[in-house]
Enzyme design. Structure first.
Site, PDB file in Angstrom:
ATOM      1  N   GLU A 199      -8.158  -4.972   5.102  1.00 13.48           N
ATOM      2  CA  GLU A 199      -7.977  -4.672   3.686  1.00 13.48           C
ATOM      3  C   GLU A 199      -6.811  -5.451   3.086  1.00 13.48           C
ATOM      4  OE1 GLU A 199      -8.526  -0.502   5.028  1.00 13.48           O
ATOM      5  OE2 GLU A 199      -9.196  -0.163   2.976  1.00 13.48           O
ATOM      6  N   ARG A 223     -12.128  15.903   7.282  1.00 14.29           N
ATOM      7  CA  ARG A 223     -12.921  16.253   6.093  1.00 14.29           C
ATOM      8  C   ARG A 223     -14.363  16.552   6.472  1.00 14.29           C
ATOM      9  NH1 ARG A 223     -11.421  11.032   2.875  1.00 14.29           N
ATOM     10  NH2 ARG A 223      -9.618  10.814   4.229  1.00 14.29           N
ATOM     11  N   GLY A 241     -11.248   2.103  12.602  1.00 13.24           N
ATOM     12  CA  GLY A 241     -10.789   2.540  13.926  1.00 13.24           C
ATOM     13  C   GLY A 241     -11.890   2.974  14.879  1.00 13.24           C
ATOM     14  N   ASN A 298       0.873  -1.167   0.000  1.00 19.62           N
ATOM     15  CA  ASN A 298       0.000   0.000   0.000  1.00 19.62           C
ATOM     16  C   ASN A 298       0.917   1.225   0.000  1.00 19.62           C
ATOM     17  OD1 ASN A 298      -1.786   2.042   0.501  1.00 19.62           O
ATOM     18  ND2 ASN A 298      -2.748   1.084   2.280  1.00 19.62           N
ATOM     19  N   ARG A 325      -2.477  -2.017  -3.577  1.00 21.25           N
ATOM     20  CA  ARG A 325      -3.671  -1.195  -3.427  1.00 21.25           C
ATOM     21  C   ARG A 325      -3.548  -0.013  -4.385  1.00 21.25           C
ATOM     22  NH1 ARG A 325      -5.182   3.156   1.170  1.00 21.25           N
ATOM     23  NH2 ARG A 325      -7.327   3.475   0.516  1.00 21.25           N
ATOM     24  N   HIS A 374     -12.776   3.280  -0.363  1.00 20.03           N
ATOM     25  CA  HIS A 374     -12.783   2.254   0.704  1.00 20.03           C
ATOM     26  C   HIS A 374     -13.431   0.955   0.215  1.00 20.03           C
ATOM     27  CE1 HIS A 374     -12.931   5.593   4.040  1.00 20.03           C
ATOM     28  NE2 HIS A 374     -11.684   5.266   3.755  1.00 20.03           N
TER      29      HIS A 374
END
Ligand code: AMP
Length: 435
Positions: free
Chosen positions: A389, A246, A335, A12, A96, A185
């Site tokens: 993931e 965000r 998380g 990743n 990824r 995601h």
């Protein structure tokens, strides 16, 4: 070498970091994992943890100038554990890749054409796709003979119907600039929706699931029978839920208001909405642990941030309930979703009429296992399902390359098939993907 190679290295690659895991797909076990951070700075750090023999984490603190040097350092660490990239047991490398546009609907074996396509998508993912490409090119130069697979964050969402993927803006303008909702995601939403079905003792095709991926970035998805029908992130990962930094959804007029009235440039607004908004913008903290601590001490700004976060989450649960019509489970992951019991409790509170409830005792249990936290009587299961993931990328990579024949390795995996480019859609050349 003994039999078919079964190891998969998952990479990743970020703009200044590389995270990696080496997995053995004969049983899905992890052999090593690590992180290279601050690539290109004086203070680079590599932390490598072998997992197969119980060895502790090893650290390197010398400057690492670029991604090539980072991967070479990773290769050396793996070799020191007898797990080198030259090992005949290594079956493939899975990467990824954040943005696959509409062309990449499945994991795809990387060749020159695929690299060119990922490159063409840089305008929509200027921070991510170039870093992903650096990782791919470096890994290919280290093991040119080995299959390398790209697993795209957007792929799971390419099943969204046009009604969910289209913005209601002038069609010609949207198409000219390839503006539409892509979602992100996806690897996590795919994995968690499938694991939720498994937790309920059902096949993915049998269940409708609302997945709430609540990490520092956050997104929701509505998954009907294993296929995504809506998701909260859009052209970029800015849309939707309130996140760590965000804003999630805002009236688009906020942006031109800021330009006209506050005299801010497009770049300044971009930074405001992506880096100085969300929980940080509301209360100065983006870590849910700290926010809960402040709420418990009576801090009003932290309470406001928590309330705005929960209100938005509840709205999406309601919206996706309506989109799906029938819901079998709501799954919390990442998380915040996996660890913050107060968030789960508050998000589900008051939704009893929808068949949703949380059992306080079950919700308080801390565990790394997937688990149901709703009471027996509840019509809809509420679950905590840890995301993974890397395992999902490894499964998809393995299924597509050497591993299709190995028993157990692809259990539950959605990879496989020829992978690839749907070739039916225009690509996006619009604004930025920031995180
Ligand atoms: P992720 O992006 O999935 O790694 O999630 C990171 C976020 O999870 C952090 O910013 C925290 O807000 C949150 N988090 C991690 N551990 C906990 C915890 N024990 N309680 C509440 N939130 C947590």
């Amino acid at each position: 070498m003994t039999g078919t190679p079964t190891r998969v290295l998952v990479l990743n690659s970020g703009s200044s970091s590389v995270k990696y895991q080496l997995l053995d797909m004969s049983d899905g076990s992890r052999l090593a994992q690590g992180l290279v951070e601050r690539i290109g700075e004086e203070t680079s750090r590599l932390a490598h943890t072998p997992l197969h023999d119980g060895g502790g984490t090893r650290e390197r603190l010398a400057p690492i100038p670029d991604h090539a040097a980072a991967l070479e350092a990773v290769a050396e660490e793996l070799a020191a554990d007898g797990l080198g990239l030259d090992s005949p047991e290594l079956a493939a490398i899975g990467h990824r890749v954040v943005h696959g546009g509409l062309r990449f609907t499945e994991p795809t074996v990387i060749d020159d054409e695929v690299i060119a396509e990922i490159e063409r998508l840089v305008p929509v993912a200027p921070l991510h796709n170039p870093a992903n490409l650096l990782g791919i090119r470096t890994a290919m130069s280290l093991r040119p003979d080995l299959p390398q697979v790209a697993v795209f964050d957007t792929a799971f969402h390419t099943t969204m119907p046009e009604s969910a993927a289209r913005y209601a803006i002038d069609v010609e303008t949207a198409d000219a600039h390839r503006i539409r909702r892509y979602g992100f995601h996806g690897t996590s939403h795919a994995y968690v929706s499938r694991e939720t079905a498994r937790l309920l003792g059902k096949e993915p095709e049998e269940v409708n699931v609302i997945v709430l991926h609540l990490g520092n970035g956050a997104s929701a998805s509505a998954v009907r029978g294993g296929r995504c029908v809506d998701t909260s992130m859009g052209l970029t990962p800015l849309e939707g839920l309130v996140m760590g930094t965000r804003s999630g959804d805002v009236d688009p007029a906020v942006t031109f208001h800021l330009k006209r009235v506050a005299g801010m440039s497009a770049d300044e607004i971009d930074v405001l909405l992506n880096k100085r908004s969300g929980l940080v913008g509301l209360c100065g903290d983006n870590d849910m642990r700290e926010i809960r601590r402040r709420v418990d001490e009576g801090d009003e700004r932290a309470a406001l941030a928590f309330d705005v976060y929960i209100h938005r989450l509840k709205k999406y649960i309601g919206a996706y309930y309506a989109v799906l019509g029938r819901v079998d489970a709501v799954a919390f992951t990442a998380g915040v979703g996996e660890n913050a019991a107060p968030v789960r409790e508050a998000a589900i509170a008051g939704l009893e009429e929808l068949g949703l409830a949380v059992d306080a005792g079950l919700n308080a249990v801390r565990s790394g296992e997937a688990r149901v936290i709703s009471p027996e009587y509840a019509r809809v299961a509420v679950a905590v399902v840890p995301t993974d993931e890397e395992l999902e990328i490894a499964r998809q990579t393995f299924a597509l390359t050497a591993g299709g024949a190995t028993e157990g390795a692809t259990e539950g995996g959605s990879g496989g098939g020829s992978g690839g480019m749907s070739g039916n859609a225009p690509e996006n050349t619009a604004e930025k993907v920031n995180a």
